[in-house]
Motif scaffolding. Structure first.
Motif, PDB file in Angstrom:
ATOM      1  N   TYR A   1     -10.543   7.821  -1.988  1.00  0.00           N
ATOM      2  CA  TYR A   1     -11.963   7.464  -2.025  1.00  0.00           C
ATOM      3  C   TYR A   1     -12.180   5.982  -1.712  1.00  0.00           C
ATOM      4  CZ  TYR A   1     -11.853  11.638  -5.088  1.00  0.00           C
ATOM      5  OH  TYR A   1     -11.619  12.877  -5.632  1.00  0.00           O
ATOM      6  N   ARG A   2     -11.182   5.308  -1.157  1.00  0.00           N
ATOM      7  CA  ARG A   2     -11.283   3.869  -0.949  1.00  0.00           C
ATOM      8  C   ARG A   2     -12.341   3.517   0.093  1.00  0.00           C
ATOM      9  NH1 ARG A   2      -6.847   5.828   1.641  1.00  0.00           N
ATOM     10  NH2 ARG A   2      -6.329   5.017   3.724  1.00  0.00           N
ATOM     11  N   ALA A   3     -12.815   2.272   0.021  1.00  0.00           N
ATOM     12  CA  ALA A   3     -13.990   1.845   0.782  1.00  0.00           C
ATOM     13  C   ALA A   3     -13.794   1.910   2.287  1.00  0.00           C
ATOM     14  CB  ALA A   3     -14.379   0.428   0.360  1.00  0.00           C
ATOM     15  N   GLU A   4     -12.573   1.772   2.767  1.00  0.00           N
ATOM     16  CA  GLU A   4     -12.351   1.660   4.211  1.00  0.00           C
ATOM     17  C   GLU A   4     -12.472   2.994   4.953  1.00  0.00           C
ATOM     18  OE1 GLU A   4      -7.619   1.532   4.760  1.00  0.00           O
ATOM     19  OE2 GLU A   4      -8.365   0.364   3.068  1.00  0.00           O
ATOM     20  N   LEU A   5     -12.520   4.109   4.228  1.00  0.00           N
ATOM     21  CA  LEU A   5     -12.564   5.409   4.890  1.00  0.00           C
ATOM     22  C   LEU A   5     -13.964   5.719   5.414  1.00  0.00           C
ATOM     23  CD1 LEU A   5     -10.262   7.496   2.546  1.00  0.00           C
ATOM     24  CD2 LEU A   5      -9.677   6.262   4.644  1.00  0.00           C
ATOM     25  N   ALA A   6     -14.018   6.544   6.438  1.00  0.00           N
ATOM     26  CA  ALA A   6     -15.259   6.796   7.176  1.00  0.00           C
ATOM     27  C   ALA A   6     -16.226   7.675   6.375  1.00  0.00           C
ATOM     28  CB  ALA A   6     -14.938   7.469   8.509  1.00  0.00           C
ATOM     29  N   PRO A   7     -17.515   7.608   6.707  1.00  0.00           N
ATOM     30  CA  PRO A   7     -18.495   8.488   6.053  1.00  0.00           C
ATOM     31  C   PRO A   7     -18.357   9.924   6.510  1.00  0.00           C
ATOM     32  CG  PRO A   7     -19.542   7.217   7.795  1.00  0.00           C
ATOM     33  CD  PRO A   7     -18.144   6.679   7.666  1.00  0.00           C
ATOM     34  N   ASN A   8     -19.035  10.830   5.782  1.00  0.00           N
ATOM     35  CA  ASN A   8     -18.929  12.251   6.084  1.00  0.00           C
ATOM     36  C   ASN A   8     -19.623  12.620   7.393  1.00  0.00           C
ATOM     37  OD1 ASN A   8     -21.508  11.774   4.866  1.00  0.00           O
ATOM     38  ND2 ASN A   8     -21.744  13.971   4.561  1.00  0.00           N
ATOM     39  N   GLN A   9     -20.590  11.807   7.813  1.00  0.00           N
ATOM     40  CA  GLN A   9     -21.273  11.981   9.083  1.00  0.00           C
ATOM     41  C   GLN A   9     -21.788  10.613   9.518  1.00  0.00           C
ATOM     42  OE1 GLN A   9     -24.887  14.354   8.856  1.00  0.00           O
ATOM     43  NE2 GLN A   9     -25.137  13.869   6.699  1.00  0.00           N
ATOM     44  N   PRO A  10     -22.240  10.459  10.771  1.00  0.00           N
ATOM     45  CA  PRO A  10     -22.699   9.141  11.222  1.00  0.00           C
ATOM     46  C   PRO A  10     -23.770   8.547  10.300  1.00  0.00           C
ATOM     47  CG  PRO A  10     -22.512  10.634  13.078  1.00  0.00           C
ATOM     48  CD  PRO A  10     -22.274  11.457  11.851  1.00  0.00           C
TER      49      PRO A  10
ATOM     50  N   LYS B   1       0.832  -1.195   0.000  1.00  0.00           N
ATOM     51  CA  LYS B   1       0.000   0.000   0.000  1.00  0.00           C
ATOM     52  C   LYS B   1       0.870   1.249   0.000  1.00  0.00           C
ATOM     53  CE  LYS B   1      -4.151  -1.799   2.286  1.00  0.00           C
ATOM     54  NZ  LYS B   1      -5.129  -1.579   3.378  1.00  0.00           N
ATOM     55  N   HIS B   2       0.494   2.208  -0.860  1.00  0.00           N
ATOM     56  CA  HIS B   2       1.319   3.412  -0.931  1.00  0.00           C
ATOM     57  C   HIS B   2       1.228   4.237   0.340  1.00  0.00           C
ATOM     58  CE1 HIS B   2      -2.475   5.402  -2.270  1.00  0.00           C
ATOM     59  NE2 HIS B   2      -1.942   6.477  -1.751  1.00  0.00           N
ATOM     60  N   GLN B   3       0.103   4.130   1.072  1.00  0.00           N
ATOM     61  CA  GLN B   3       0.005   4.866   2.335  1.00  0.00           C
ATOM     62  C   GLN B   3       1.047   4.372   3.334  1.00  0.00           C
ATOM     63  OE1 GLN B   3      -2.632   3.312   0.883  1.00  0.00           O
ATOM     64  NE2 GLN B   3      -4.246   4.822   0.528  1.00  0.00           N
ATOM     65  N   VAL B   4       1.292   3.061   3.345  1.00  0.00           N
ATOM     66  CA  VAL B   4       2.300   2.494   4.246  1.00  0.00           C
ATOM     67  C   VAL B   4       3.694   2.907   3.795  1.00  0.00           C
ATOM     68  CG1 VAL B   4       3.240   0.369   5.219  1.00  0.00           C
ATOM     69  CG2 VAL B   4       0.775   0.572   4.813  1.00  0.00           C
TER      70      VAL B   4
ATOM     71  N   TYR C   1      -8.313   4.797  -9.578  1.00  0.00           N
ATOM     72  CA  TYR C   1      -7.290   4.432  -8.596  1.00  0.00           C
ATOM     73  C   TYR C   1      -7.670   4.943  -7.209  1.00  0.00           C
ATOM     74  CZ  TYR C   1      -2.907   4.085  -6.076  1.00  0.00           C
ATOM     75  OH  TYR C   1      -1.965   3.777  -5.128  1.00  0.00           O
ATOM     76  N   ARG C   2      -8.128   6.174  -7.129  1.00  0.00           N
ATOM     77  CA  ARG C   2      -8.514   6.720  -5.830  1.00  0.00           C
ATOM     78  C   ARG C   2      -9.673   5.939  -5.223  1.00  0.00           C
ATOM     79  NH1 ARG C   2      -8.114  13.060  -7.785  1.00  0.00           N
ATOM     80  NH2 ARG C   2      -5.945  13.407  -7.159  1.00  0.00           N
ATOM     81  N   LEU C   3     -10.588   5.474  -6.084  1.00  0.00           N
ATOM     82  CA  LEU C   3     -11.743   4.726  -5.599  1.00  0.00           C
ATOM     83  C   LEU C   3     -11.322   3.386  -5.004  1.00  0.00           C
ATOM     84  CD1 LEU C   3     -14.903   5.107  -5.652  1.00  0.00           C
ATOM     85  CD2 LEU C   3     -14.883   3.591  -7.647  1.00  0.00           C
ATOM     86  N   GLU C   4     -10.326   2.765  -5.605  1.00  0.00           N
ATOM     87  CA  GLU C   4      -9.912   1.431  -5.147  1.00  0.00           C
ATOM     88  C   GLU C   4      -8.809   1.483  -4.096  1.00  0.00           C
ATOM     89  OE1 GLU C   4     -11.600  -1.186  -5.971  1.00  0.00           O
ATOM     90  OE2 GLU C   4     -12.860   0.008  -7.314  1.00  0.00           O
ATOM     91  N   ASN C   5      -7.890   2.433  -4.222  1.00  0.00           N
ATOM     92  CA  ASN C   5      -6.695   2.405  -3.372  1.00  0.00           C
ATOM     93  C   ASN C   5      -6.361   3.712  -2.673  1.00  0.00           C
ATOM     94  OD1 ASN C   5      -5.628  -0.356  -4.238  1.00  0.00           O
ATOM     95  ND2 ASN C   5      -5.771   0.685  -6.223  1.00  0.00           N
ATOM     96  N   GLY C   6      -6.995   4.797  -3.070  1.00  0.00           N
ATOM     97  CA  GLY C   6      -6.574   6.098  -2.572  1.00  0.00           C
ATOM     98  C   GLY C   6      -7.580   6.783  -1.694  1.00  0.00           C
TER      99      GLY C   6
ATOM    100  N   LEU D   1     -22.622   8.970   4.189  1.00  0.00           N
ATOM    101  CA  LEU D   1     -22.043   8.076   3.192  1.00  0.00           C
ATOM    102  C   LEU D   1     -20.547   8.339   3.112  1.00  0.00           C
ATOM    103  CD1 LEU D   1     -24.523   8.483   0.173  1.00  0.00           C
ATOM    104  CD2 LEU D   1     -24.380   6.516   1.710  1.00  0.00           C
ATOM    105  N   SER D   2     -19.783   7.288   2.873  1.00  0.00           N
ATOM    106  CA  SER D   2     -18.376   7.504   2.567  1.00  0.00           C
ATOM    107  C   SER D   2     -18.266   8.011   1.137  1.00  0.00           C
ATOM    108  CB  SER D   2     -17.586   6.197   2.723  1.00  0.00           C
ATOM    109  OG  SER D   2     -17.950   5.289   1.692  1.00  0.00           O
ATOM    110  N   MET D   3     -17.123   8.594   0.799  1.00  0.00           N
ATOM    111  CA  MET D   3     -16.924   9.040  -0.565  1.00  0.00           C
ATOM    112  C   MET D   3     -17.010   7.864  -1.532  1.00  0.00           C
ATOM    113  SD  MET D   3     -16.559  12.340  -0.631  1.00  0.00           S
ATOM    114  CE  MET D   3     -15.575  12.900  -2.012  1.00  0.00           C
ATOM    115  N   HIS D   4     -16.509   6.715  -1.115  1.00  0.00           N
ATOM    116  CA  HIS D   4     -16.578   5.514  -1.950  1.00  0.00           C
ATOM    117  C   HIS D   4     -18.037   5.164  -2.255  1.00  0.00           C
ATOM    118  CE1 HIS D   4     -14.952   1.644  -3.446  1.00  0.00           C
ATOM    119  NE2 HIS D   4     -16.134   1.191  -3.074  1.00  0.00           N
ATOM    120  N   GLU D   5     -18.855   5.184  -1.234  1.00  0.00           N
ATOM    121  CA  GLU D   5     -20.273   4.856  -1.424  1.00  0.00           C
ATOM    122  C   GLU D   5     -20.978   5.900  -2.274  1.00  0.00           C
ATOM    123  OE1 GLU D   5     -20.999   2.532   2.830  1.00  0.00           O
ATOM    124  OE2 GLU D   5     -21.051   4.727   2.729  1.00  0.00           O
ATOM    125  N   LEU D   6     -20.659   7.168  -2.042  1.00  0.00           N
ATOM    126  CA  LEU D   6     -21.291   8.233  -2.812  1.00  0.00           C
ATOM    127  C   LEU D   6     -20.954   8.105  -4.292  1.00  0.00           C
ATOM    128  CD1 LEU D   6     -22.822  10.942  -3.018  1.00  0.00           C
ATOM    129  CD2 LEU D   6     -20.624  12.084  -2.588  1.00  0.00           C
TER     130      LEU D   6
END
Length: 312
Positions: free
Chosen positions: A235-244, A74-77, A228-233, A250-255
């Protein structure tokens, strides 16, 4: 005593983009740049290696054996490992900040002066972002501090998509963090710094400095990076939603997934145009709420001064 500062970055980009980033921050007063090239880039490496204030490393197999045992997938690591590595090498600067190649420090007065005025016991300084509108990248939307008024302000500026996008930014709101050097047990992550595995707390925003983020230079460039951002960057699925989620968050991935499934590429373009296009309508809306900024980074001219032999 003069305060010295520097930055580190792990970069995968064309040589001219890397040199513009480096030159801009040298011009801004950086004493040391620790630049890690995520892939071989002989043109950028040669120009950077020749500059006395730059420490450039190509992240080859030998580098990763020394730093992490093997190359993290992972590039973040990879960013975090390189940043921590640079921190341990930084013996000639007082402050360091981790940045990306599309981020630029913009300050009202010299960065060194701002940092030197901070209390001696303050260990970090968080620099909040302003996000470029796509166009000539001279207009920016400023960071809106968190609070009860932010959702309403964002909804007024972006009536369709504002409720689903935190702070109205397609990119991060967390900003980046300067950290004092010479501390023990430091581990650096992209948006935070830890000491002995405890996050270092500090003021939520450093007045006088912004992080100009060219996240979406144009619709074409944004779309090229989108998958790429949607899968790995960012906008990736593991990031938190904008509000509860119980409040419709919704997370950016979901949106993006929802918009794409319902409207395809035209749906994505509609969101982009409302949130990021440099239009008179969006500039007027931002200005009405006091969050429009105009800055000319002057990247080409500055790069030519610091790397006159390079092809830019």
């Amino acid at each position: 005593m003069t305060t010295r500062w520097g930055l580190w970055a792990t970069i995968l980009a064309p040589a001219p983009e890397i040199l513009r980033f480096a030159a801009y921050h040298l011009e801004a007063g950086a004493h040391r740049l620790f630049l890690y090239l995520d892939a071989e880039n002989p043109e950028a490496f040669a120009a950077l290696k020749a500059h006395p204030k730059v420490r450039v490393t190509t992240c080859d197999a030998a580098h990763w054996r020394k730093v992490a045992g093997r190359r993290p997938s992972k590039h973040q690591v990879r960013q975090s490992r390189n940043a921590t590595h640079a921190y341990r090498r930084a013996d000639d600067v007082d402050w360091l900040i981790h940045m990306d190649v599309d981020e630029f420090l913009v300050s009202e007065r010299p960065v060194a002066d701002i940092l030197s005025a901070l209390p001696a016991d303050q260990q970090i300084a968080r620099i909040r972002p302003m996000e470029a509108l796509s166009g000539d990248n001279t207009h920016f939307k400023a960071f809106i501090p968190n609070g009860p008024k932010r959702p309403g302000t964002v909804s007024e500026i972006y009536p369709t998509y504002g409720p689903y996008i935190k702070g109205g930014f397609l990119s991060h709101l967390a900003g980046k963090v300067f950290v004092r050097t010479g501390l023990e047990g430091i581990r650096v992550q992209i948006h935070n710094v830890f000491q002995d595995d405890e996050i270092i707390e500090g003021p939520e925003q450093q007045p006088g400095i912004d992080l100009a983020h060219l996240h979406a230079k144009s619709w074409v460039e944004w779309l090229a990076a989108y998958r790429y951002r949607l899968e790995n960057g960012s906008y990736r699925a593991e990031l938190a939603p904008n509000q509860p989620r119980d409040r419709g968050g919704l997370s950016m991935h979901e949106l993006f997934a929802m918009i794409e499934s319902e409207g395809g590429e035209p749906g994505l373009r509609a969101l982009f145009d409302e949130v990021s296009a440099d239009t008179p309508e969006l500039r007027a809306a931002l200005d009405a709420h006091g969050v429009l900024r105009k800055v000319d980074l002057n990247l080409d001219a500055i790069a030519q001064r610091h790397f006159p032999q390079a092809k830019l």
